[in-house]
Design a protein around this motif. Sequence first.
Motif, PDB file in Angstrom:
ATOM      1  N   LEU A  24      -7.939 -25.851  -9.255  1.00  0.00           N
ATOM      2  CA  LEU A  24      -6.542 -25.999  -8.832  1.00  0.00           C
ATOM      3  C   LEU A  24      -5.614 -25.174  -9.714  1.00  0.00           C
ATOM      4  CD1 LEU A  24      -4.464 -27.404  -6.985  1.00  0.00           C
ATOM      5  CD2 LEU A  24      -4.409 -29.275  -8.644  1.00  0.00           C
ATOM      6  N   ALA A  33       0.483 -24.473  -7.079  1.00  0.00           N
ATOM      7  CA  ALA A  33       0.471 -25.814  -7.660  1.00  0.00           C
ATOM      8  C   ALA A  33       1.724 -26.064  -8.492  1.00  0.00           C
ATOM      9  CB  ALA A  33      -0.785 -26.005  -8.514  1.00  0.00           C
ATOM     10  N   ALA A 155      -4.464 -32.012  -5.473  1.00  0.00           N
ATOM     11  CA  ALA A 155      -3.058 -31.609  -5.369  1.00  0.00           C
ATOM     12  C   ALA A 155      -2.144 -32.808  -5.161  1.00  0.00           C
ATOM     13  CB  ALA A 155      -2.886 -30.602  -4.235  1.00  0.00           C
TER      14      ALA A 155
END
Length: 493
Positions: A24, A33, A155
């Motif tokens: 991520l 992100a 997320a």
Amino acid sequence: MDAPSRTIPIAEPRISSSGSWRELFSGAHLAAALVLAGGVAMYAMNTFLTAALLPSTIAEVGGSEYFAWVVTAFLIASVLASMLVTRLLGRFGAARGYLLAFAVFGAGTLGAALAPNMEFFLAMRVAQGLGGGLLAGLGYAVIRQALPEHLWTRATGLISAMWGVGTLIGPALGGLFAQLGIWRWAFALLAAVSFLLGALALRALPAGRGPAHPSGRFPVASLLALVLAASAFSVASIVPPGPATAVAILAGAALILGFVLLDRRASSSVLPAFTYRRGNPLKWIYLTLGIASAGAMLEVYLPRFGQEIAALPELPAGLLGATVSVGWSFVQIFSVSIESDRGRRRAMVLGPMLMVLGFGGYALLQLAGASAGTVWGWAAALVLAGSGIGLAFPHLSVAALRSAASPEESAKAAAGVSTAQLISNAVFSALIGVLVSLGSALGTAAPAATAASAAATSAAAMGAGVAVLALIGVGTALRATRSLRPGSTLSPA
């Protein structure tokens, strides 16, 4: 006629792994992100930063009679704006939609830094709320476009953790700037960060438009009912305890019911149309999410009670105010790693149970002149309650995210996550204020009452009330999970 009740399957990721934090935060996804998490962090941080700065602001620009409306104006504007997220994405796309949201939020924040009087400050709070509501909603709604599916759980965990991070950083940052006598610079700093994140969004997020919102009339009646309901609950928290309080609460409850009835029948609804269909779990998911997020609203009162009941100095009292967020943020880091469908469903139910135990324990430990050991007991109970929020929240969010097969309905269901959260914040923060007010009146009327004993009664009423709310959340979580089974995509009934 409603469709017959049936079990709705919950989706498993097409990729068995839920992805890793390393992936991520890799070069391919890091900027996206940061934008998604940064938008929610701006909203959450601003809420608690403003609370810390408000005494200094009022001392300079006046307007102490508008104290309660500084929060009310922001929350109502946020609720309204969050319901425009899907239309914003359909018209502008993720990148330009985020740019607009950050620009509105940044302009309102910069205006607050320059406010010459309280009336202008309130107007800027409305602008902040409009931009903040968009940012809070976009965070969940854009995940589908910006990241691969196997990173959705990570997320959503990162984004929802920003609510806890904001409540940790906001009070400390606001207190620091207030201590230095430069409260305006705190808002200026927040505005600068907002403008930078807006520029980053243009480079990090997809430029194309999102799914177009279905054609139809704007749901004015539904939105009006919600705004009036939030206003009624806000009034209930500031009027003297008595008949006026009861009338305001009943009016707010009636308006919430009116919203449900209006939205259920609307050709163009605020929440996805299938939310209201018999057998579909999305309504229970939203209710549980709202109750979970509302549990953090009592943090605003914790420093005050720490000082009034246990005579804590300002710094330890401020740290006490972050205990729910500490539990939320820490546990959520591990909760998002749960892979099995059974484990996720258990987390959805266990989370509200821990909230009942934590907030109930805090209520039971309220004693005037509390010792250091009792204060540590408060902290442990509040961390436990926050852990319940962090345990359940990411899995409830993903269940809503995968609530439809079509991109249009899925985008609207995702936007509904933040809508439910913001509505809950507006409604339950006001109701917590009512509990505090009623508890204080009850404690003051007791024989041989002292300021500390009245505050202890008020804190106990607040903790017990939120524990009862969390108990209702256990029931809504059970209703949601009973309609879920592993196997395929969660789809409308």
